[in-house]
Design a protein around this motif. Structure first.
Motif, short mmCIF file in Angstrom:
data_model
loop_
_atom_site.label_atom_id
_atom_site.label_comp_id
_atom_site.label_asym_id
_atom_site.label_seq_id
_atom_site.Cartn_x
_atom_site.Cartn_y
_atom_site.Cartn_z
N ASP A 300 0.84 -1.19 0.00
CA ASP A 300 0.00 0.00 0.00
C ASP A 300 0.88 1.25 0.00
O ASP A 300 2.08 1.19 0.24
CB ASP A 300 -0.92 -0.03 1.22
N ALA A 301 0.27 2.41 -0.22
CA ALA A 301 1.02 3.63 -0.50
C ALA A 301 2.07 3.97 0.55
O ALA A 301 3.24 4.19 0.23
CB ALA A 301 0.04 4.79 -0.65
N THR A 302 1.68 4.02 1.82
CA THR A 302 2.61 4.48 2.85
C THR A 302 3.78 3.53 3.04
O THR A 302 4.94 3.97 3.05
CB THR A 302 1.87 4.75 4.16
N PRO A 303 3.56 2.22 3.22
CA PRO A 303 4.73 1.33 3.33
C PRO A 303 5.54 1.26 2.03
O PRO A 303 6.77 1.21 2.07
CB PRO A 303 4.12 -0.03 3.69
N ALA A 304 4.87 1.26 0.87
CA ALA A 304 5.60 1.18 -0.39
C ALA A 304 6.48 2.39 -0.62
O ALA A 304 7.51 2.31 -1.30
CB ALA A 304 4.62 1.01 -1.55
N ALA A 305 6.11 3.54 -0.05
CA ALA A 305 6.94 4.74 -0.19
C ALA A 305 8.32 4.57 0.42
O ALA A 305 9.24 5.32 0.09
CB ALA A 305 6.23 5.94 0.45
N VAL A 306 8.48 3.60 1.30
CA VAL A 306 9.78 3.34 1.92
C VAL A 306 10.73 2.66 0.94
O VAL A 306 11.95 2.79 1.04
CB VAL A 306 9.62 2.48 3.19
N TYR A 307 10.19 1.92 -0.05
CA TYR A 307 11.09 1.10 -0.88
C TYR A 307 10.79 1.10 -2.37
O TYR A 307 11.57 0.53 -3.14
CB TYR A 307 11.07 -0.35 -0.38
N ALA A 308 9.72 1.73 -2.84
CA ALA A 308 9.30 1.57 -4.23
C ALA A 308 9.41 2.87 -5.03
O ALA A 308 9.39 3.97 -4.48
CB ALA A 308 7.86 1.06 -4.29
N HIS A 309 9.50 2.70 -6.37
CA HIS A 309 9.51 3.82 -7.30
C HIS A 309 8.52 3.53 -8.42
O HIS A 309 8.73 2.64 -9.24
CB HIS A 309 10.90 4.00 -7.91
N THR A 310 7.42 4.27 -8.46
CA THR A 310 6.46 4.14 -9.55
C THR A 310 5.52 5.33 -9.53
O THR A 310 5.25 5.91 -8.47
CB THR A 310 5.63 2.84 -9.44
N ARG A 311 5.02 5.68 -10.71
CA ARG A 311 4.02 6.75 -10.80
C ARG A 311 2.67 6.29 -10.29
O ARG A 311 1.84 7.10 -9.90
CB ARG A 311 3.90 7.22 -12.25
N ASN A 312 2.43 4.97 -10.29
CA ASN A 312 1.10 4.45 -9.98
C ASN A 312 1.15 3.52 -8.77
O ASN A 312 1.64 2.41 -8.84
CB ASN A 312 0.55 3.69 -11.20
N ARG A 313 0.62 3.98 -7.66
CA ARG A 313 0.63 3.21 -6.42
C ARG A 313 -0.13 1.90 -6.53
O ARG A 313 0.05 1.01 -5.71
CB ARG A 313 0.01 4.05 -5.29
N ASP A 314 -1.00 1.78 -7.56
CA ASP A 314 -1.80 0.57 -7.72
C ASP A 314 -1.04 -0.57 -8.42
O ASP A 314 -1.59 -1.66 -8.59
CB ASP A 314 -3.08 0.88 -8.49
N GLU A 315 0.20 -0.34 -8.82
CA GLU A 315 1.02 -1.40 -9.44
C GLU A 315 1.58 -2.30 -8.34
O GLU A 315 2.79 -2.50 -8.21
CB GLU A 315 2.15 -0.77 -10.26
N LYS A 316 0.69 -2.89 -7.56
CA LYS A 316 1.11 -3.57 -6.33
C LYS A 316 1.87 -4.86 -6.57
O LYS A 316 2.76 -5.22 -5.81
CB LYS A 316 -0.11 -3.80 -5.43
N ALA A 317 1.54 -5.58 -7.62
CA ALA A 317 2.26 -6.81 -7.91
C ALA A 317 3.72 -6.51 -8.23
O ALA A 317 4.63 -7.21 -7.74
CB ALA A 317 1.60 -7.54 -9.08
N THR A 318 3.96 -5.49 -9.02
CA THR A 318 5.34 -5.12 -9.35
C THR A 318 6.05 -4.52 -8.15
O THR A 318 7.26 -4.69 -7.97
CB THR A 318 5.36 -4.13 -10.53
N ILE A 319 5.32 -3.81 -7.30
CA ILE A 319 5.91 -3.23 -6.09
C ILE A 319 6.48 -4.34 -5.20
O ILE A 319 7.55 -4.19 -4.61
CB ILE A 319 4.88 -2.37 -5.35
N VAL A 320 5.78 -5.48 -5.09
CA VAL A 320 6.31 -6.62 -4.33
C VAL A 320 7.63 -7.08 -4.92
O VAL A 320 8.59 -7.39 -4.20
CB VAL A 320 5.29 -7.79 -4.33
#
Length: 664
Positions: A300-320
């Motif tokens: 989700d947005a707040t935890p993913a902000a610690v480690y992810a780079h993407t324009r779209n927060r909904d790209e959750k599979a790729t964020i993993v």
């Protein structure tokens, strides 16, 4: 000497003001932070940490039948501070030559946008001709660094003499002040919510509290302004990104400045706190640990902000996938929360390319994987820990601990076995276990943990105030137990604790409600029902009591409750009482709307005996929305004084970086 310094600062301020431009007015834009046909990212007024990595992109736009001129250039110069220095000092030089970074090959693409509300809603209703076409020529420089602090002017020249200018400020690296930082985020939490949570959980006599919340006892209090790059109201993605990068961004973006390309992963990136911490110099203590704890999905947005780079927060599979396979991935020591469906391809699974990421995290990166509360609490090792306890967001404190029958409604087990997730840990259990692992792995080097009470926000959206306040109280209890753990393990003097929110909701309390009197009237007697709301001298104390001292009301279904609400909401009914059977659903899709887009109307099942409240915003919105309010920040420990007063959300990154000695 004083006069010379004043002249230098005044000259620099004049130089900067000559370049800076006010944000353009209006609700719709071609591209965030790009008011002209020439775009520079990072944009004007960006602030950097010396030595941090970042990407640069320029775009040249042409609308409708015009074509972008591909003959453009980018230059940079360091501003010295006085007219004399600027005259005799270094001149503007080609950006590629100065940065020693070879740009990517020039790219081109097209996109569309809506110029105003009339065009947008025509487009939403099916009129494809309402949008404006844009043709783009673009160049990107990847992995740039500016190691020398100071003020820089960047100039994009395009279209035969037009210019877009940006001032960049680079802050110096500071001496390390603390070994560890814990950033607690109550997602959506405001001062009014904290006040309400205190009211229903703490004893008071003659109007004075005899016991206070844990965050009340922090020595330093500040406030944070939360605007996004291009809008008044922020979402969790770009607001959390501001904390982790020191840069503004647009809605939905994580660790990037959104460009206009189709690819959601090629946008210009900024280096994250966790990435800086992983490559921290030996002279400042060496690479440190990273912990991520949330009651939401770990993507989700707040935890993913610690480690992810993407324009779209909904790209959750790729964020993993980014956590362990991205370019220079963070590979956190601790990851705890929900979001199991993005780790597997079994029933309900949505993992990237059908990959078993539980196995990938374990085999490729050595993670110990746990999927329920017992396994979490029984773990005593020092391997990196991945704990995923729900298929989506974890159930809220209220349902995990009070109305447990609500856990049995859906197949929510994180492994995809079709069962319900009935054995989920609480936030305090996740945080304390995460701290144990971080301490075992990085006591010498230190660490950074982000711990989020996600459903303060997730329950404010559907106007389920009781569940939101319960999760806020869970956060406060976790803070108290964390302080005890740090003291017990002799880490309290080495650890900065911050408690804040990423954005606000417009929640407030304006009185109390006698629900017995409210319920005595028929559904048609709305005026009489409203008489149950007591204001001013009749706003008597609510009935909540915490006799067992666990930090939560012993009973949530009480006679005297709070008259509370928000400013931005859909059409719904309100009865000011706890929703025992699960999360409130205030509005549902209308079956009679003539529009091509979804329109929401009052849910006839939710709060059927409540009073009617008409929507205060577009009927296209199903739930309540975020608000403009500043959010509080509480600080305790080494470096806490830095967080006092009014500050922008981007300043939080720079202050954490200063405390941890990040940078060159």
């Amino acid at each position: 000497m004083v006069k010379a310094v004043s002249f230098t600062l005044l000259s620099l301020a004049t130089a900067i003001s000559a370049v800076a431009a006010l944000d353009p007015v209006g609700q719709f834009k071609r591209l965030g932070a790009c008011p002209t046909l020439g775009c520079v990212f990072p944009p004007d007024n960006a602030e950097f940490l010396a030595g941090a990595h970042f990407d640069v992109r320029v775009e040249i736009h042409a609308e409708n039948d015009a074509k972008p001129n591909t003959d453009y250039s980018l230059t940079i110069e360091k501003l010295k501070g006085t007219h004399k220095d600027n005259k005799n000092g270094p001149k503007a030089v080609d950006f590629s030559k100065w940065s020693k970074v070879k740009p990517n090959a020039q790219e081109s693409w097209d996109f569309t946008y809506n110029k105003d509300a009339a065009a947008y809603w025509k487009f939403m209703d099916g009129d494809k001709n309402a949008s404006t076409n844009v043709h783009v020529a673009s160049t990107a420089w990847r992995h740039v660094q500016i190691n020398e602090p100071g003020t820089y002017k960047v100039v994009l020249k395009y279209n035969n003499g037009k210019k877009t200018e940006a001032i960049w400020t680079v802050n110096p690296v500071q001496k390390r002040k603390a070994k560890n930082v814990i950033l607690f985020i109550g997602d959506g939490m405001t001062t009014a919510m904290i006040t309400a949570a205190r009211l229903i959980s703490k004893p008071h006599t003659s109007g004075k509290y005899t016991k206070h919340m844990h965050m009340d006892q922090f020595p330093v209090l500040g406030h944070i302004m939360t605007h996004s790059l291009d809008s008044l109201i922020t979402d969790s993605a770009n607001s959390a990104s501001a904390y982790n990068t020191g840069h503004k961004s647009s809605a939905g973006a994580l660790g990037v400045y959104p460009d206009s390309s189709i690819n959601p992963f090629d946008d210009p990136k900024q280096e994250l706190i966790a990435e800086l911490l992983r490559r921290r110099s030996k002279k400042n203590g060496g690479a440190g640990g990273v912990g991520i704890v949330t009651t939401a999905e770990v993507q989700d947005a707040t935890p993913a902000a610690v480690y992810a780079h993407t324009r779209n927060r909904d790209e959750k599979a790729t964020i993993v996938d980014q956590m362990i396979h991205g370019a220079n991935p963070v590979v956190a020591d601790v990851i705890l929360g929900g979001g199991g469906k993005y780790f597997h391809s079994k029933t309900g699974g949505k993992s990237l390319n059908g990959t078993d990421y539980y196995a990938a995290y374990s085999k490729e990166r050595g993670y110990k994987v746990v999927n329920d509360r017992d396994a979490l609490l029984n773990y005593k090792g020092k391997d990196p820990l991945l704990g995923v306890f729900h298929s989506t967001h974890m159930d809220v404190w209220m349902d995990r601990n009070v109305y447990k029958q609500n856990l049995k409604k859906n197949p929510t087990d994180p492994t995809g076995n079709g069962q319900s997730a009935l054995n989920q840990p609480n936030l305090d259990e996740m945080v304390l276990k995460g701290l144990e692992v971080l301490d075992k792995r990085h006591r010498k080097e230190g660490w950074f943990m982000m711990a989020e009470a996600a459903s303060v926000d997730k329950m404010m959206h559907p106007l389920d105030y009781d569940r939101a306040l319960a999760d806020l109280l869970e956060l406060d209890n976790t803070i108290g137990k964390t302080k005890e753990w740090l003291k017990r393990n002799k880490l309290d003097k080495d650890t900065l604790i911050l408690v804040t929110a990423d954005h606000a909701h417009s929640f407030d309390v304006y009185g109390s409600v006698d629900t017995q009197y409210f319920n005595s009237f028929s559904d048609s007697e709305e005026e009489e029902k409203k008489n149950s709301v007591g204001t001013y001298e009749n706003s008597g104390w609510p009935s909540y009591v915490d006799a067992n001292g666990d930090g939560f009301p012993d009973n949530w279904d009480v006679r005297y409750t709070l008259a509370a609400g928000t400013a931005g909401f859909p059409s719904h009914r309100e009865d000011f009482q706890i929703n025992i059977n699960g999360t409130r659903v205030p509005a549902v899709i209308s079956t009679t709307s003539h529009h091509h887009y979804e329109v929401y109307e009052t849910n006839p099942v939710s709060d059927p005996h409540g009073i009617n409240k008409g929507a205060t915003m577009s009927a296209h919105e199903q739930v309540g929305v975020h608000s403009l309010q500043d959010v509080p920040i509480f600080a305790s420990g080494p470096g806490a004084n830095l967080f006092a007063g009014i500050q922008d959300n981007t300043e939080i990154f720079h202050k954490i970086a200063e405390v941890l000695g990040l940078g060159n």
